[in-house]
Design an enzyme around this catalytic site. Sequence first.
Site, PDB file in Angstrom:
ATOM      1  N   GLU A 103     -18.842 129.795 144.070  1.00  0.00           N
ATOM      2  CA  GLU A 103     -18.896 131.077 143.380  1.00  0.00           C
ATOM      3  C   GLU A 103     -18.883 132.290 144.314  1.00  0.00           C
ATOM      4  O   GLU A 103     -18.950 133.410 143.834  1.00  0.00           O
ATOM      5  CB  GLU A 103     -20.166 131.149 142.518  1.00  0.00           C
ATOM      6  CG  GLU A 103     -20.286 130.006 141.553  1.00  0.00           C
ATOM      7  CD  GLU A 103     -19.986 130.401 140.118  1.00  0.00           C
ATOM      8  OE1 GLU A 103     -20.839 131.032 139.502  1.00  0.00           O
ATOM      9  OE2 GLU A 103     -18.877 130.083 139.632  1.00  0.00           O
ATOM     10  N   SER A 104     -18.824 132.057 145.606  1.00  0.00           N
ATOM     11  CA  SER A 104     -18.821 133.200 146.518  1.00  0.00           C
ATOM     12  C   SER A 104     -18.452 132.803 147.938  1.00  0.00           C
ATOM     13  O   SER A 104     -18.521 131.633 148.310  1.00  0.00           O
ATOM     14  CB  SER A 104     -20.200 133.859 146.544  1.00  0.00           C
ATOM     15  OG  SER A 104     -21.081 133.105 147.341  1.00  0.00           O
ATOM     16  N   LYS A 120     -20.820 139.958 150.359  1.00  0.00           N
ATOM     17  CA  LYS A 120     -20.638 138.780 149.502  1.00  0.00           C
ATOM     18  C   LYS A 120     -19.458 139.031 148.568  1.00  0.00           C
ATOM     19  O   LYS A 120     -19.477 139.971 147.779  1.00  0.00           O
ATOM     20  CB  LYS A 120     -21.915 138.529 148.702  1.00  0.00           C
ATOM     21  CG  LYS A 120     -21.814 137.369 147.724  1.00  0.00           C
ATOM     22  CD  LYS A 120     -23.168 137.056 147.101  1.00  0.00           C
ATOM     23  CE  LYS A 120     -23.046 136.022 145.983  1.00  0.00           C
ATOM     24  NZ  LYS A 120     -24.334 135.767 145.323  1.00  0.00           N
ATOM     25  N   LYS A 185     -34.190 131.357 156.617  1.00  0.00           N
ATOM     26  CA  LYS A 185     -33.487 130.127 156.240  1.00  0.00           C
ATOM     27  C   LYS A 185     -33.742 129.770 154.782  1.00  0.00           C
ATOM     28  O   LYS A 185     -34.797 130.090 154.230  1.00  0.00           O
ATOM     29  CB  LYS A 185     -34.017 128.972 157.084  1.00  0.00           C
ATOM     30  CG  LYS A 185     -33.575 129.014 158.520  1.00  0.00           C
ATOM     31  CD  LYS A 185     -33.635 127.583 159.093  1.00  0.00           C
ATOM     32  CE  LYS A 185     -33.138 127.528 160.511  1.00  0.00           C
ATOM     33  NZ  LYS A 185     -34.225 127.493 161.506  1.00  0.00           N
ATOM     34  N   GLU A 186     -32.797 129.059 154.193  1.00  0.00           N
ATOM     35  CA  GLU A 186     -33.009 128.591 152.833  1.00  0.00           C
ATOM     36  C   GLU A 186     -34.224 127.660 152.804  1.00  0.00           C
ATOM     37  O   GLU A 186     -34.400 126.830 153.686  1.00  0.00           O
ATOM     38  CB  GLU A 186     -31.800 127.830 152.299  1.00  0.00           C
ATOM     39  CG  GLU A 186     -30.590 128.700 152.024  1.00  0.00           C
ATOM     40  CD  GLU A 186     -29.526 128.522 153.080  1.00  0.00           C
ATOM     41  OE1 GLU A 186     -29.880 128.149 154.230  1.00  0.00           O
ATOM     42  OE2 GLU A 186     -28.343 128.744 152.775  1.00  0.00           O
ATOM     43  N   ASP A 218     -31.138 131.498 138.278  1.00  0.00           N
ATOM     44  CA  ASP A 218     -30.637 130.434 139.169  1.00  0.00           C
ATOM     45  C   ASP A 218     -31.622 130.272 140.325  1.00  0.00           C
ATOM     46  O   ASP A 218     -31.240 130.040 141.466  1.00  0.00           O
ATOM     47  CB  ASP A 218     -29.232 130.778 139.677  1.00  0.00           C
ATOM     48  CG  ASP A 218     -28.555 129.598 140.374  1.00  0.00           C
ATOM     49  OD1 ASP A 218     -28.966 128.444 140.133  1.00  0.00           O
ATOM     50  OD2 ASP A 218     -27.633 129.829 141.172  1.00  0.00           O
TER      51      ASP A 218
HETATM   52  N1  LIG Z   1     -28.497 138.892 152.196  1.00  0.00           N
HETATM   53  C1  LIG Z   1     -28.346 137.727 152.799  1.00  0.00           C
HETATM   54  N2  LIG Z   1     -28.897 137.529 154.021  1.00  0.00           N
HETATM   55  C2  LIG Z   1     -28.726 136.357 154.653  1.00  0.00           C
HETATM   56  N3  LIG Z   1     -28.040 135.304 154.157  1.00  0.00           N
HETATM   57  C3  LIG Z   1     -27.472 135.448 152.950  1.00  0.00           C
HETATM   58  C4  LIG Z   1     -27.600 136.652 152.210  1.00  0.00           C
HETATM   59  N4  LIG Z   1     -26.926 136.498 151.050  1.00  0.00           N
HETATM   60  C5  LIG Z   1     -26.402 135.264 151.075  1.00  0.00           C
HETATM   61  N5  LIG Z   1     -26.730 134.609 152.202  1.00  0.00           N
HETATM   62  C6  LIG Z   1     -26.333 133.244 152.584  1.00  0.00           C
HETATM   63  O1  LIG Z   1     -25.150 132.874 151.887  1.00  0.00           O
HETATM   64  C7  LIG Z   1     -25.403 131.777 150.994  1.00  0.00           C
HETATM   65  C8  LIG Z   1     -24.675 131.997 149.668  1.00  0.00           C
HETATM   66  O2  LIG Z   1     -25.137 133.170 149.083  1.00  0.00           O
HETATM   67  P1  LIG Z   1     -25.555 133.226 147.556  1.00  0.00           P
HETATM   68  O3  LIG Z   1     -26.622 132.231 147.296  1.00  0.00           O
HETATM   69  O4  LIG Z   1     -25.859 134.642 147.240  1.00  0.00           O
HETATM   70  O5  LIG Z   1     -24.175 132.830 146.879  1.00  0.00           O
HETATM   71  P2  LIG Z   1     -23.833 131.588 145.928  1.00  0.00           P
HETATM   72  O6  LIG Z   1     -23.232 132.168 144.726  1.00  0.00           O
HETATM   73  O7  LIG Z   1     -25.009 130.710 145.825  1.00  0.00           O
HETATM   74  O8  LIG Z   1     -22.746 130.746 146.542  1.00  0.00           O
HETATM   75  P3  LIG Z   1     -22.556 129.238 146.036  1.00  0.00           P
HETATM   76  O9  LIG Z   1     -21.321 129.277 145.252  1.00  0.00           O
HETATM   77  O10 LIG Z   1     -22.529 128.482 147.308  1.00  0.00           O
HETATM   78  O11 LIG Z   1     -23.715 128.835 145.172  1.00  0.00           O
HETATM   79  C9  LIG Z   1     -26.908 131.752 150.836  1.00  0.00           C
HETATM   80  O12 LIG Z   1     -27.357 130.481 150.524  1.00  0.00           O
HETATM   81  C10 LIG Z   1     -27.389 132.242 152.181  1.00  0.00           C
HETATM   82  O13 LIG Z   1     -27.376 131.205 153.129  1.00  0.00           O
END
Ligand SMILES: Nc1ncnc2c1ncn2[C@@H]1O[C@H](COP(=O)(O)OP(=O)(O)OP(=O)(O)O)[C@@H](O)[C@H]1O
Length: 282
Positions: A103-104, A120, A185-186, A218
Site C-alpha cells: 500500500e505504500s 510516503k 524500530k518497529e 490498523d
Molecule cells: N515517519 C516515519 N519514520 C520512520 N520510518 C517510517 C515512517 N513512516 C514509515 N516508516 C517506515 O516505513 C514502513 C511503512 O510505512 P507505513 O506503515 O506507514 O506504510 P504501510 O502502508 O504499512 O506499507 P505496507 O503496505 O507495507 O503495509 C514502516 O513500517 C516504517 O518502517
Amino acid sequence: MEIIDRYKSMNKHKWRIMDGIFYYLWDYEFVPIELISKKANLNVGKVESILRELSDEKMVENKTTEYLGSTFTFIGLSVYSLHRLVRRGKIDMIGKKMGEGKESVVYNCYSEKYGECVIKFHRVGYPSFKKVKEKRDYGTLHFSILTIRSARNEYNALRKLTGLAVPKVYAWEGNAVLMELIDAKELFRVRLENPEDVLEMIIDETRAMFLRDVIHCDLSQYNILVNPEGVWIIDFPQSITKEHENWEWFLRRDVENVLNYFRKTYGIEKDINEVIKYIRKE
Ligand SMILES: Nc1ncnc2c1ncn2[C@@H]1O[C@H](COP(=O)(O)OP(=O)(O)OP(=O)(O)O)[C@@H](O)[C@H]1O
Ligand SMILES: [Mg+2]
C-alpha cells in the site's frame, strides 16, 4: 530508485502535460487529450507524442476509446507529487528507499526547512483496483483518486494528532505525504526490556488519539515504532472518526491486536474491556 530516475528524466513540457492530467483526474479516469492540450498550452500532435514517451517510461497509461485519454500510473503519480512538493519548496533531496509494501513506498528525504524526513507515496488498490469500479457522484473512483484520498486521510489524521506520539506532518501533495523521520524500530523487531511500560504507553497514546477523535484501524506491532525514548504510532490512511458507524468495532480490533501481541510475546494479560473502558473514559 525508479521514482528518482523518472523524476530526473522529466522536462518542462512533460510537467505541463502532467499538470493537465492531474487537473482533470477528478472528472475523467482517462483525461481526453484535447483537455490536456489546452491546459498544457501545447498542440495535440505534440501532446500525443509526449504522452507516448511518458507511456514508454511507465509514467502514464494511454487508452483510445472514442478519444485518446491518459491517466497516471503509480510511478507517474508519485513523480508528479514529488514535483509538486519540490515546487513548493517542501523538499530538496530524495534519498534511499526505506521500505516498500503493498500500500505504500517510503523514502528517506531531506528538506532545508524540516531537516531529514520521510516521504510516503501511497498506492491504494493498485493494480487490481480495476475490479473495484464504484460509482460516486463525481464519476468513477479510479486508482489515482483512491490513492490521493488515502494520502489526504493520512495527512489530515496526522495534523489532528500534532503533539502526540506520531510523526510531525509537513505537507501533502497528490499521493505523497511528507513527515518527520522517526528514528525507531518497529515493535515486532525488538525484544523489550520493559514490555509493561511500553504497553501502557501504547494504551495511553490510543486514548489520547481517541480524545482527538482518531481511531487508527490498523494498529499493530507493525505500525508502532519504539526506541529508548518511547513509542510512536504511524500509518494512518485508513483511520476513522467517531462519525463512522462501526467505530467501536474498529477501536476494539485495534486494542485486541495490541493486547494479543503482548500476551503472545511477553505473557502479559490484560482485560480488553477494562482497557477499552479506560480509553473511552471522559
Ligand atoms: N515517519 C516515519 N519514520 C520512520 N520510518 C517510517 C515512517 N513512516 C514509515 N516508516 C517506515 O516505513 C514502513 C511503512 O510505512 P507505513 O506503515 O506507514 O506504510 P504501510 O502502508 O504499512 O506499507 P505496507 O503496505 O507495507 O503495509 C514502516 O513500517 C516504517 O518502517
Ligand atoms: Mg504499516
